[in-house]
Design an enzyme around this catalytic site. Sequence first.
Site, PDB file in Angstrom:
ATOM      1  N   HIS A  45       4.764   6.574  33.306  1.00  0.00           N
ATOM      2  CA  HIS A  45       5.975   5.813  33.590  1.00  0.00           C
ATOM      3  C   HIS A  45       6.406   5.066  32.330  1.00  0.00           C
ATOM      4  O   HIS A  45       5.614   4.316  31.760  1.00  0.00           O
ATOM      5  CB  HIS A  45       5.700   4.807  34.721  1.00  0.00           C
ATOM      6  CG  HIS A  45       6.940   4.148  35.250  1.00  0.00           C
ATOM      7  ND1 HIS A  45       7.553   3.116  34.602  1.00  0.00           N
ATOM      8  CD2 HIS A  45       7.673   4.379  36.369  1.00  0.00           C
ATOM      9  CE1 HIS A  45       8.606   2.726  35.294  1.00  0.00           C
ATOM     10  NE2 HIS A  45       8.699   3.480  36.371  1.00  0.00           N
ATOM     11  N   ASP A  81       5.751   3.214  42.357  1.00  0.00           N
ATOM     12  CA  ASP A  81       5.271   2.791  41.041  1.00  0.00           C
ATOM     13  C   ASP A  81       4.402   1.539  41.117  1.00  0.00           C
ATOM     14  O   ASP A  81       4.476   0.662  40.253  1.00  0.00           O
ATOM     15  CB  ASP A  81       6.462   2.536  40.096  1.00  0.00           C
ATOM     16  CG  ASP A  81       7.338   3.751  39.935  1.00  0.00           C
ATOM     17  OD1 ASP A  81       6.858   4.859  40.215  1.00  0.00           O
ATOM     18  OD2 ASP A  81       8.504   3.585  39.539  1.00  0.00           O
ATOM     19  N   TRP A 511      10.488  -3.710 -10.095  1.00  0.00           N
ATOM     20  CA  TRP A 511      11.681  -4.512 -10.344  1.00  0.00           C
ATOM     21  C   TRP A 511      11.999  -4.729 -11.815  1.00  0.00           C
ATOM     22  O   TRP A 511      13.007  -5.344 -12.150  1.00  0.00           O
ATOM     23  CB  TRP A 511      11.556  -5.878  -9.660  1.00  0.00           C
ATOM     24  CG  TRP A 511      10.215  -6.559  -9.761  1.00  0.00           C
ATOM     25  CD1 TRP A 511       9.269  -6.606  -8.787  1.00  0.00           C
ATOM     26  CD2 TRP A 511       9.673  -7.278 -10.877  1.00  0.00           C
ATOM     27  NE1 TRP A 511       8.164  -7.315  -9.222  1.00  0.00           N
ATOM     28  CE2 TRP A 511       8.390  -7.743 -10.496  1.00  0.00           C
ATOM     29  CE3 TRP A 511      10.145  -7.589 -12.152  1.00  0.00           C
ATOM     30  CZ2 TRP A 511       7.566  -8.497 -11.341  1.00  0.00           C
ATOM     31  CZ3 TRP A 511       9.340  -8.331 -13.013  1.00  0.00           C
ATOM     32  CH2 TRP A 511       8.071  -8.777 -12.604  1.00  0.00           C
ATOM     33  N   LYS A 535      12.696   3.679  -2.175  1.00  0.00           N
ATOM     34  CA  LYS A 535      12.678   2.256  -1.858  1.00  0.00           C
ATOM     35  C   LYS A 535      12.691   1.470  -3.164  1.00  0.00           C
ATOM     36  O   LYS A 535      11.711   1.448  -3.904  1.00  0.00           O
ATOM     37  CB  LYS A 535      11.443   1.863  -1.054  1.00  0.00           C
ATOM     38  CG  LYS A 535      11.596   0.469  -0.413  1.00  0.00           C
ATOM     39  CD  LYS A 535      10.289  -0.229  -0.162  1.00  0.00           C
ATOM     40  CE  LYS A 535       9.801  -0.944  -1.376  1.00  0.00           C
ATOM     41  NZ  LYS A 535      10.671  -2.075  -1.789  1.00  0.00           N
ATOM     42  N   SER A 589       1.808  -2.155  -9.028  1.00  0.00           N
ATOM     43  CA  SER A 589       0.495  -2.722  -9.309  1.00  0.00           C
ATOM     44  C   SER A 589      -0.624  -1.782  -8.882  1.00  0.00           C
ATOM     45  O   SER A 589      -0.464  -0.954  -7.980  1.00  0.00           O
ATOM     46  CB  SER A 589       0.331  -4.065  -8.597  1.00  0.00           C
ATOM     47  OG  SER A 589       0.175  -3.868  -7.201  1.00  0.00           O
ATOM     48  N   CYS A 644       5.826  -2.370 -18.446  1.00  0.00           N
ATOM     49  CA  CYS A 644       4.522  -1.840 -18.043  1.00  0.00           C
ATOM     50  C   CYS A 644       3.643  -1.491 -19.222  1.00  0.00           C
ATOM     51  O   CYS A 644       2.414  -1.557 -19.130  1.00  0.00           O
ATOM     52  CB  CYS A 644       4.708  -0.631 -17.125  1.00  0.00           C
ATOM     53  SG  CYS A 644       5.782   0.644 -17.807  1.00  0.00           S
TER      54      CYS A 644
END
Length: 839
Positions: A45, A81, A511, A535, A589, A644
């Site tokens: 259900h 039910d 970023w 993303k 990271s 980086c």
Amino acid sequence: MDKLILWHWQQRRMAVLFLSFPDGELKFIPMDVIDCPKHGSIIYHPSILPRHRGASAINWTLIQGDKKAGFTIFWADDGLDTGPILLQRECDVGQNDTVDDLYNRFLFPEGVKAMVEAVHLIADGKAPRIPQPEEGATYEGIQKKENAEISWDQPAAALHNWIRGHDKVPGAWATVDGQVVTFYGSSLLDASVPAGQELAIKGASKPGLVTKNGLVIFGNDGKMVLVRNLQFEDGKMIPASKYFSADETTALELTEEEKRMAEDIRAIWKGILSNIAVIEDSTDFFKSGASSMHVVRMLEEIKQKYSGLQLQNEDVYMATKFADFVQMAVRKLRGEDKEEELVIDYVSKNVNNMTVNMPYQCFINGQFINADDGKTYDTINPTDGSIIASVSSASLADVDKAVAAAKEAFENGEWGRMNARERGRLMYRLADLMEEHQEELATIESIDSGAVYTLALKTHIGMSVQTFRYFAGWCDKIQGATIPINQARPNHNLTFTKKEPIGVCAIVIPWNYPLMMLAWKSAACLAAGNTLVLKPAQVTPLTSLKFAELSAKAGFPKGVINILPGSGGLVGQHLSKHPDVRKIGFTGSTPTGKEIMKSAATNLKKVSLELGGKSPLIIFNDCDLDRAVKMGMGAVYFNKGENCIAAGRLFVEESIHDEFVRKVVEEIKKMKIGDPLDRSTDHGPQNHKAHLEKLLQYCETGVKEGATLVYGGKQVCRPGFFMEPTVFTDVEDHMYIAQEESFGPVMVISKFKNGDVDGVLRRANTTEYGLASGVFTKDISKALYISEKLEAGTVFINTYNKTDVAAPFGGFKQSGFGKDLGEEALHEYLRTKAITVEY
């Protein structure tokens, strides 16, 4: 127990399944079909009993605005039910979820798993029987059309819940222009009132607005609901945005080939609508007895005959009469449906002597749309801390939609059939558009990330353009090989390999270089023929969304590129686990990279990771000292240290150490810190407040451990997130700042003994990272020896930060694996298939 009856709530029918246990193994044998539940059966259900009972329970979950949905498996009894509960599962309800969304995402897949679990519990004698209270309403009446009329004196959220709770059956309706009109596809609209043409609706205190995105209706609280589709009494469905122009389309004159296709479709309709003697132009598919299952059958039969004609379920609902359906199919086959203008809501700002127009919504399947649950977040200008825009924050449902769109585009769309040279043409066109908009893109990058405008123009945007052009040239040069193998005489064999795209790829970027990191990964991904869901970093989404706009204008088919701003922990994590994503590329990271690897193991995704670094730069006393100072400062302070491959630790030979430090401090004092849009600025703000605070803590730790703070280490006294360029000396190998990356404008200097080449090499390699490295010396033999011994993916000799789109880029050890840029990057997004033919 030798048999168990499984009863399904929705259809009120289920097979009797006999269970057998040979050698202790559980087997299911379908035997019969029943029309009512019996004692001893278990019932599925779609509701958390006893919250909602009856055939309309899931609808009422939405209508009443429940935050949780789910299902119950319970033991049948003579009541309605109310039998004892065996097990329950629940899920969150998104703000814009429909019944179909809940079934597809949770109720069906998890329900199947739960039924299997329930059967095993019964077989093991461990199935519980938890009593439930018998009180609880039933809501059978919701399935009747007359009960689904919209009551207008309600808040917008209640209107939305009513509409989505009735979508698709029986459909919430209102009277418009004297006829019943059914509303489908609603979502809450959190924005200013859009421009549109008023539409009077019976009972509504305020007219609706027909806008370019759909019909906007108003609750009694003044808030808005957007309705995407409308259906008239004759069954015809239209986009709500076309209400006032629904009948303006001129009928097409069909070619002979198109007439033959129309007759083929007529035969398909006749095979489904067997109760109809003749399929007339006026025959209505649904009024003639067809159901949603017949929609799927009809589209699949058409697809078998005409693979180039891509139709969706929604197309059938939009053209229910045969003549209308044929006209729609022909328009799609001719490509006329692609002429619809891209609808974009912008946040516009007058800045840097120009007006920049910034999309702020999710980009899914070729459209800018609000997040499914309506959530947004603010993206901040690091120069002064002001809000640039409220950006849609993608939900799990948005991830599923984007992945589904990318999968459809790859498997069935135009992109999957496109030849490689045409793919390259699109990428060249996109690069041209990026170049045309380079000043706008650089301005957006500057206000969103804090990048100095001149650097953003040359590097952030300039290298992004170069990257797309480079990989556009690779599109038609991806090829396999022929391989000689042992022949099985007297036969002959030929073995060859093909390089194939992987499928749907997820890309998660950082970023520090928002657009450039997008380009480094996306260009190779697209050149290989994949589709993608990207993303961007939560704090810097705006150039990625502008890129999405340019990709649509370049002509990329819907679903090929999807952009989801939002939380990494939510969106990034779901992408890394998603079963339909076949490859994930990540820059960020090391700890996050490790979590992505764990998640990717769920379906053994291909993974490439570009992670943290603590890149050593070794400066010998036989170098060109002025050049070493200039390049060494660039190695640390380039892009505010948010780089980086930044030189995380400088080893300076003892005899030149003090002079090197003196010259560096002299040059720092000449640097102008300020507004990144000022063309004379050398050093802009750090990317966001939390990062600035982390850098200040990093410097405090260095001082506490005994390193000498020669310069800087403090926040600049002005609005925004500015930090002084910083210099530490006397840094010993065990110190925190000698081992951990700052990712900011912090120069960490250690001296080494004159002539101790192998000693400094050991120190340089005593790190878990291996992204980049550098050496300054006039002795080329020494330079080449050191370049062989340094454990890093990139070694710079008498230069630094010199990356190029043709040179592979990536790290060793805990700096990750896989390559961006160059030919090697293509292989990250391809798979090799070996084919052997006997002849």
